[in-house]
Design a protein around this motif. Structure first.
Motif, PDB file in Angstrom:
ATOM      1  N   LEU A  54       0.830  -1.204   0.000  1.00 46.62           N
ATOM      2  CA  LEU A  54       0.000   0.000   0.000  1.00 46.62           C
ATOM      3  C   LEU A  54       0.869   1.260   0.000  1.00 46.62           C
ATOM      4  N   GLN A  55       1.887   1.257   0.833  1.00 43.68           N
ATOM      5  CA  GLN A  55       2.800   2.404   0.907  1.00 43.68           C
ATOM      6  C   GLN A  55       3.492   2.625  -0.435  1.00 43.68           C
TER       7      GLN A  55
ATOM      8  N   LEU B 288       2.404   1.694  -3.439  1.00 40.73           N
ATOM      9  CA  LEU B 288       1.429   2.180  -4.418  1.00 40.73           C
ATOM     10  C   LEU B 288       1.156   3.671  -4.238  1.00 40.73           C
ATOM     11  N   LYS B 289       1.042   4.109  -2.996  1.00 41.60           N
ATOM     12  CA  LYS B 289       0.704   5.503  -2.726  1.00 41.60           C
ATOM     13  C   LYS B 289       1.884   6.459  -2.931  1.00 41.60           C
ATOM     14  N   THR B 290       3.083   6.028  -2.572  1.00 39.50           N
ATOM     15  CA  THR B 290       4.222   6.952  -2.621  1.00 39.50           C
ATOM     16  C   THR B 290       5.081   6.838  -3.866  1.00 39.50           C
TER      17      THR B 290
ATOM     18  N   GLU C 184       4.103   4.452  -7.039  1.00 42.26           N
ATOM     19  CA  GLU C 184       3.333   4.208  -8.262  1.00 42.26           C
ATOM     20  C   GLU C 184       2.373   5.347  -8.597  1.00 42.26           C
ATOM     21  N   ARG C 185       1.624   5.813  -7.604  1.00 42.39           N
ATOM     22  CA  ARG C 185       0.648   6.875  -7.862  1.00 42.39           C
ATOM     23  C   ARG C 185       1.327   8.115  -8.450  1.00 42.39           C
TER      24      ARG C 185
ATOM     25  N   GLN D  99      -3.529   3.819 -13.902  1.00 42.75           N
ATOM     26  CA  GLN D  99      -4.066   4.554 -12.759  1.00 42.75           C
ATOM     27  C   GLN D  99      -5.289   3.827 -12.193  1.00 42.75           C
TER      28      GLN D  99
ATOM     29  N   GLU E  56      -5.337   2.448  -8.399  1.00 38.51           N
ATOM     30  CA  GLU E  56      -6.337   2.961  -7.457  1.00 38.51           C
ATOM     31  C   GLU E  56      -7.251   1.834  -6.976  1.00 38.51           C
TER      32      GLU E  56
ATOM     33  N   ILE F  99      -5.282  -0.107  -4.401  1.00 39.12           N
ATOM     34  CA  ILE F  99      -5.209   0.675  -3.157  1.00 39.12           C
ATOM     35  C   ILE F  99      -6.499   0.501  -2.360  1.00 39.12           C
ATOM     36  N   LYS F 100      -7.623   0.639  -3.029  1.00 34.34           N
ATOM     37  CA  LYS F 100      -8.921   0.475  -2.347  1.00 34.34           C
ATOM     38  C   LYS F 100      -9.085  -0.950  -1.808  1.00 34.34           C
TER      39      LYS F 100
ATOM     40  N   GLU G 198      -6.802  -1.372   1.274  1.00 34.94           N
ATOM     41  CA  GLU G 198      -7.358  -0.626   2.408  1.00 34.94           C
ATOM     42  C   GLU G 198      -8.572  -1.336   2.991  1.00 34.94           C
TER      43      GLU G 198
END
Length: 153
Positions: A13-14, A16-18, A20-21, A50, A54, A57-58, A61
């Motif tokens: 998750l980290q 993907l957010k920091t 890949e996104r 994207q 996303e 990520i969802k 989470e």
């Protein structure tokens, strides 16, 4: 899920957010600069990436928010097969030895010797002890295993 499974999902998750996104956002911005978006393959590919990122990520989470993390090291050692234990089995017919850790569904990966707690093998093993013989129903028929060792790692 196990503590290790939770850590793996947190790490993904980290990432993907920091990583890949921002990379995908930059790719979309660069593709937009190339002009007409209708015929811009780079833009459509970046938007598709994207959407996948996303969505993942969802998904992560949601799994993290609804999962129960079980720390096997905090459970008293009873010698019985329970969630999180690592079990060494011997096929009574072929004498072949195999070792599996029983984990949550999201962590299961047979290549890494991790089987889901809901798998036929794990369901047959739960509650058993070293020396017990279990019969597992598989698509190819029934297989009989002797529990050689139960480890609480």
């Amino acid at each position: 899920m196990t503590v290790e499974g939770e850590k793996a999902l947190q790490t993904e998750l980290q990432h993907l957010k920091t990583v890949e996104r921002p990379r995908i956002i930059a790719a979309i911005a660069e593709a937009r600069e190339h002009g007409d978006l209708k015929e811009n393959a780079e833009y459509h590919a970046a938007r598709e990436q994207q959407g996948f990122a996303e969505g993942r990520i969802k998904e992560i989470e949601a799994k993290l928010s609804s999962s129960q993390v079980i720390d096997i090291s905090q459970i008293p050692h009873t010698g019985k097969v329970i969630f999180g234990t690592t079990v060494t089995l011997i096929n009574t017919e072929t004498e072949e030895e195999v070792t599996y850790q029983i984990v949550g569904e999201d962590e299961a990966n047979v290549r890494n010797k991790k089987i889901s707690v809901t798998s036929p093998i794990a369901r047959a093993l739960i509650g058993k002890e070293e020396g017990d013989v279990v019969v597992v129903k598989t698509p190819g028929g029934t297989v009989e295993y002797e529990i050689d060792e139960v480890q609480h790692l």
